[in-house]
Write a protein that holds these residues in place. Structure first.
Motif, PDB file in Angstrom:
ATOM      1  N   ASP A  41      24.288 -21.071  45.728  1.00 13.52           N
ATOM      2  CA  ASP A  41      23.322 -22.019  45.895  1.00 13.52           C
ATOM      3  C   ASP A  41      23.907 -23.292  45.617  1.00 13.52           C
ATOM      4  OD1 ASP A  41      21.268 -23.836  46.056  1.00 13.52           O
ATOM      5  OD2 ASP A  41      20.018 -22.550  44.999  1.00 13.52           O
ATOM      6  N   PRO A  42      24.311 -24.161  46.874  1.00 14.45           N
ATOM      7  CA  PRO A  42      24.822 -25.544  46.658  1.00 14.45           C
ATOM      8  C   PRO A  42      24.273 -26.366  45.789  1.00 14.45           C
ATOM      9  CG  PRO A  42      23.790 -25.331  49.040  1.00 14.45           C
ATOM     10  CD  PRO A  42      23.707 -23.948  48.173  1.00 14.45           C
ATOM     11  N   HIS A  43      22.907 -26.070  45.588  1.00 12.52           N
ATOM     12  CA  HIS A  43      22.313 -27.097  44.369  1.00 12.52           C
ATOM     13  C   HIS A  43      23.066 -27.030  43.079  1.00 12.52           C
ATOM     14  CE1 HIS A  43      19.202 -28.966  41.890  1.00 12.52           C
ATOM     15  NE2 HIS A  43      19.529 -27.884  41.088  1.00 12.52           N
ATOM     16  N   TYR A  44      23.686 -25.821  42.682  1.00 18.14           N
ATOM     17  CA  TYR A  44      24.377 -25.702  41.447  1.00 18.14           C
ATOM     18  C   TYR A  44      25.790 -26.168  41.714  1.00 18.14           C
ATOM     19  CZ  TYR A  44      20.050 -23.662  40.088  1.00 18.14           C
ATOM     20  OH  TYR A  44      18.770 -23.110  39.620  1.00 18.14           O
ATOM     21  N   VAL A  45      26.405 -25.793  42.812  1.00 18.71           N
ATOM     22  CA  VAL A  45      27.783 -25.998  43.199  1.00 18.71           C
ATOM     23  C   VAL A  45      27.902 -27.469  43.552  1.00 18.71           C
ATOM     24  CG1 VAL A  45      29.695 -25.808  44.893  1.00 18.71           C
ATOM     25  CG2 VAL A  45      28.007 -23.723  44.418  1.00 18.71           C
ATOM     26  N   TYR A  46      27.271 -28.271  43.715  1.00 19.39           N
ATOM     27  CA  TYR A  46      27.278 -29.583  43.917  1.00 19.39           C
ATOM     28  C   TYR A  46      26.299 -30.680  43.118  1.00 19.39           C
ATOM     29  CZ  TYR A  46      30.109 -27.888  47.901  1.00 19.39           C
ATOM     30  OH  TYR A  46      30.897 -27.057  48.885  1.00 19.39           O
ATOM     31  N   ARG A  47      25.195 -30.129  42.913  1.00 21.25           N
ATOM     32  CA  ARG A  47      24.229 -31.087  42.420  1.00 21.25           C
ATOM     33  C   ARG A  47      24.038 -31.221  40.933  1.00 21.25           C
ATOM     34  NH1 ARG A  47      25.750 -31.840  46.887  1.00 21.25           N
ATOM     35  NH2 ARG A  47      24.536 -31.258  48.948  1.00 21.25           N
ATOM     36  N   ASP A 199      29.068 -34.613  45.557  1.00 20.27           N
ATOM     37  CA  ASP A 199      29.631 -33.470  44.690  1.00 20.27           C
ATOM     38  C   ASP A 199      29.715 -34.001  43.414  1.00 20.27           C
ATOM     39  OD1 ASP A 199      30.801 -31.317  43.603  1.00 20.27           O
ATOM     40  OD2 ASP A 199      32.586 -31.419  44.861  1.00 20.27           O
ATOM     41  N   ILE A 200      28.735 -33.834  42.676  1.00 22.97           N
ATOM     42  CA  ILE A 200      28.710 -34.336  41.249  1.00 22.97           C
ATOM     43  C   ILE A 200      29.802 -33.591  40.446  1.00 22.97           C
ATOM     44  CG2 ILE A 200      27.320 -32.587  40.166  1.00 22.97           C
ATOM     45  CD1 ILE A 200      25.896 -35.290  38.633  1.00 22.97           C
ATOM     46  N   ASN A 201      30.278 -32.283  41.015  1.00 25.83           N
ATOM     47  CA  ASN A 201      31.222 -31.512  40.092  1.00 25.83           C
ATOM     48  C   ASN A 201      32.639 -31.750  40.674  1.00 25.83           C
ATOM     49  OD1 ASN A 201      29.353 -30.285  38.327  1.00 25.83           O
ATOM     50  ND2 ASN A 201      28.736 -29.025  39.809  1.00 25.83           N
ATOM     51  N   SER A 202      32.854 -32.804  41.264  1.00 23.33           N
ATOM     52  CA  SER A 202      34.476 -33.031  41.998  1.00 23.33           C
ATOM     53  C   SER A 202      35.300 -33.129  40.795  1.00 23.33           C
ATOM     54  CB  SER A 202      34.244 -34.518  42.842  1.00 23.33           C
ATOM     55  OG  SER A 202      33.898 -35.358  42.185  1.00 23.33           O
ATOM     56  N   ILE A 203      34.753 -33.876  39.762  1.00 24.23           N
ATOM     57  CA  ILE A 203      35.939 -33.911  38.549  1.00 24.23           C
ATOM     58  C   ILE A 203      36.174 -32.699  37.991  1.00 24.23           C
ATOM     59  CG2 ILE A 203      34.856 -36.263  38.192  1.00 24.23           C
ATOM     60  CD1 ILE A 203      33.168 -34.959  35.811  1.00 24.23           C
ATOM     61  N   GLN A 204      35.542 -31.531  38.267  1.00 27.83           N
ATOM     62  CA  GLN A 204      35.718 -30.290  37.447  1.00 27.83           C
ATOM     63  C   GLN A 204      36.797 -29.578  38.685  1.00 27.83           C
ATOM     64  OE1 GLN A 204      34.318 -30.178  34.800  1.00 27.83           O
ATOM     65  NE2 GLN A 204      32.695 -31.187  34.919  1.00 27.83           N
TER      66      GLN A 204
END
Length: 658
Positions: A41-47, A199-204
């Motif tokens: 689910d991209p919601h968890y991957v990116y949001r 992508d809020i997780n780009s820093i990861q």
């Protein structure tokens, strides 16, 4: 002749085979074929904020589940599909000639929206949906809310009274002994790739992200993704996921009859490590690799058989009580939806003009994921807190443990939460909740938001003058400072007299012990100077800041606003606060950034409360605090004889023996 049953079983937060009511419902259909799937689910991957440690724990759980499925049927495995459920499921219905879609109910706000959309599409496709079973909690959160009159549960007693109307906790189900074959796995349709922005997780990530490069994985075998495929930085947590690991931990727990019977969260030490003092089963509950009902009934069995029942711990401090607290937060969120995780528009959360307040989308009344810097000091304090550079070793050790391992003891969570909010920095609890969301391996939105509201005294609990001292409190369970030496290694050589207050050591001793105390804590890494490590000075005088925070909290309580008040929504709340008050009371626009000792209450000088004892779990059994929605207004009860926190208390000490 009726068509043969062909079932997709959609795994989500139930990554196990034992005690899976929804999986049993799928098997009860006597399907010709069973497709056990996971949709990426991209919601968890990116949001949603998710750090590498929680991703790794998820992959562990998926890999273990897939192996367990294969043990039951060599032709089957967990089929991981790299596409959003809202787009891939309708295509799978047609490609695999599906008659039924089965999944476990989920009461999280996003999950409810997603599932409603999927069920609508299934109906259009002529696919029957079976989504009536719950398994994440002891009681169905939605049913618990109904039994509580449609209101959020704000205390353990409210949970217990509502639960009485629902009957006993269901007994756990055995794991299946076999599974049907999956059918044809052809994917004769094009993949729909989601947009990664924002992508809020780009820093990861530290490499190219390939989450959705192919529908069935790089080898077209539906394999569980790797951290490399997801572009994620390596995990650093020592804690591993999976049903096999979870059941082994549970077996060891149950085998220790004394520990299981007498377990009382308040008597566990937040400074213990290798091993920790609690079960560390919470991340397994989050991902569903361990059933909460299995834990509940196995613990009950041990307590029932115990020879000395008088010594058995009781609700709410025992293991059963911990599960009830979890149910309390799940039901509170189920009642309020998205607003439970924020102050704005939340009817049960006090409005307090914290520093670094969240930005609100006026079209949805929801937080945007950004916040306003109304105070550059507060922003500096927040960043130093996040990366364990406050200059207070106890706080820094906890935050470094959290960042590295993805877990800290609940009392440790209480200490750092109090320090960031009402006990030092006066920073919005939502900022702290976001950091925990990113770093915890056991993050649950409901529990995380509820605990932060509790510890900030915004909801559930109201005794804001009880603050944790970053010096006196940890000495009670770790006078030698071993926990600090482990997680703040630059201070490892310090004498125990100075381990919690290294700034008091002489320059000669600092040099001799290999670490100078100087600087402002800028940067995330430990620096060196003159052949010695550098540890920062305290970022403020704790006693002074505590006094400022307590005064500000008194004023916020006097004003008495809650998140759903019209004055909070239109901004006129500022008229009720002095412009010189703590927080953004003067209405100046700041920058926008991306959100990334027991004593009696009466006669206590709040300025001298330095042991930080928050909430007695026994008191929590019958009180929801003095905030809206609690039990305090229904019947005044005498305070319990001991004071503590949600997860820890100490017996009442005599004066002078702190």
């Amino acid at each position: 002749m009726s068509p043969k049953t062909r079932v997709i079983y959609w795994f989500r937060t139930d990554l196990r085979l034992h005690d899976s009511p929804a999986l049993q419902a799928a098997l009860d259909l006597k399907p010709e074929c069973l497709y056990p799937i996971w949709t990426w689910d991209p919601h968890y991957v990116y949001r949603a904020r998710v750090g590498p440690n929680r991703w790794q724990f998820l992959l562990d759980c998926q890999s273990d589940l897939s192996a367990s499925i294969t043990k039951l049927n060599k032709k089957s495995k967990l089929l991981v599909l790299r596409e959003a459920p809202q787009t891939v499921l309708p295509k799978l219905f047609k490609a695999w000639n599906i008659t039924h879609l089965v999944f476990e109910r989920d009461s999280d706000p996003y999950a409810k929206e997603r599932d409603a959309k999927v069920m609508e599409m299934a109906k259009e496709a002529g696919v029957e949906v079976v989504a009536t079973r719950h398994g994440r909690t002891l009681y169905d959160p939605d049913e618990l809310v109904k039994a509580h009159g449609g209101k959020p549960t704000m205390s353990i007693s409210q949970v217990q009274h509502a639960a009485e109307k629902l009957g006993a906790v269901p007994k756990p189900l055995d794991a299946p002994q076999s599974l049907p074959d999956p059918g044809d796995l052809s994917l004769d349709f094009e993949q729909t790739r989601p947009s990664p922005e924002p992508d809020i997780n780009s820093i990861q990530r530290d490499r190219d992200e390939k989450s959705y490069t192919t529908l069935s994985g790089p080898n077209a075998d539906f394999a569980v993704p790797t951290m490399s495929e997801l572009g994620l930085k390596p995990a650093t947590t020592p804690h591993r996921g999976g049903e096999t690991v979870a059941l082994a931990v549970l077996d060891a727990l149950i085998a220790n009859e004394h520990y299981t019977t007498t377990f009382s969260k308040p008597n566990t030490a937040p400074t213990a490590f290798s091993p920790q003092s609690t079960t560390l089963l919470s991340p397994h509950h989050h991902f569903g690799s361990l059933s909460v009902r299995l834990l509940y009934w196995r613990v009950q069995a041990v307590i029932t058989k115990a020879e000395n029942k008088k010594k058995a711990s009781t609700i709410p401090t025992n293991l059963i009580g911990q599960l009830l607290f979890r149910d309390m937060y799940f039901a509170a969120q189920a009642a309020l939806g998205y607003s439970f995780a924020q102050t704005f528009n939340n009817p049960t959360t006090r409005f307090i003009p914290w520093h670094l307040p969240s930005k609100i989308d006026p079209s949805t009344s929801l937080v945007t994921g950004t916040y306003t810097i109304d105070s550059h000091d507060a922003e500096t304090w927040f960043q130093r807190w996040k990366f364990g550079r406050t200059g207070f070793p106890w706080i820094d050790a906890l935050m470094r443990q959290l960042r590295h391992e993805g877990w800290i003891h609940h009392l440790g969570r209480h200490a750092v939460a109090c320090f960031l909010t009402r006990g030092g920095c006066y920073v919005d609890w939502e900022r702290g909740a976001e950091v925990f969301e990113e770093w915890l391996i056991d993050h649950e939105t409901s529990c995380n938001s509820g605990n932060w509201q509790w510890l900030s005294c915004a909801a559930f609990f109201a005794q804001f003058y009880r603050c944790y001292s970053p010096v006196a409190f940890p000495k009670r369970t770790d006078a030698e400072g071993e926990f600090v030496r482990r997680y703040v290694p630059e201070l490892a050589g310090y004498a125990k007299k100075f381990i919690y207050e290294p700034w008091k050591a002489s320059l000669v001793d600092q040099r001799r012990w290999g670490c100078f105390v100087r600087g402002d804590g800028g940067g995330e890494e430990v620096e060196e100077e003159e052949g010695c490590k550098i540890y920062p000075k305290p970022m403020f005088d704790f006693d002074t800041r505590r006094g400022i925070c307590i005064s500000a909290m008194k004023n916020a309580y006097r004003v008495g606003l809650y998140g759903d008040d019209a004055r909070v929504k239109d901004g006129t709340w500022r008229e009720l606060f002095d412009d010189a008050g703590e927080g953004p009371t003067e209405g100046v626009e700041g920058e926008t950034v991306e959100g990334q000792a027991d004593r009696d209450d009466e006669g206590v000088d709040a300025g001298k409360m330095d042991l930080g004892i928050d909430q007695d779990e026994r008191e929590a059994e019958h009180q929801g605090g003095e905030n809206r929605g609690g039990d305090g207004g229904e019947k005044k009860r005498k305070r319990g004889g001991q004071q503590g926190t949600l997860d820890m208390h100490f017996g009442k000490k005599k004066r002078g023996k702190v």
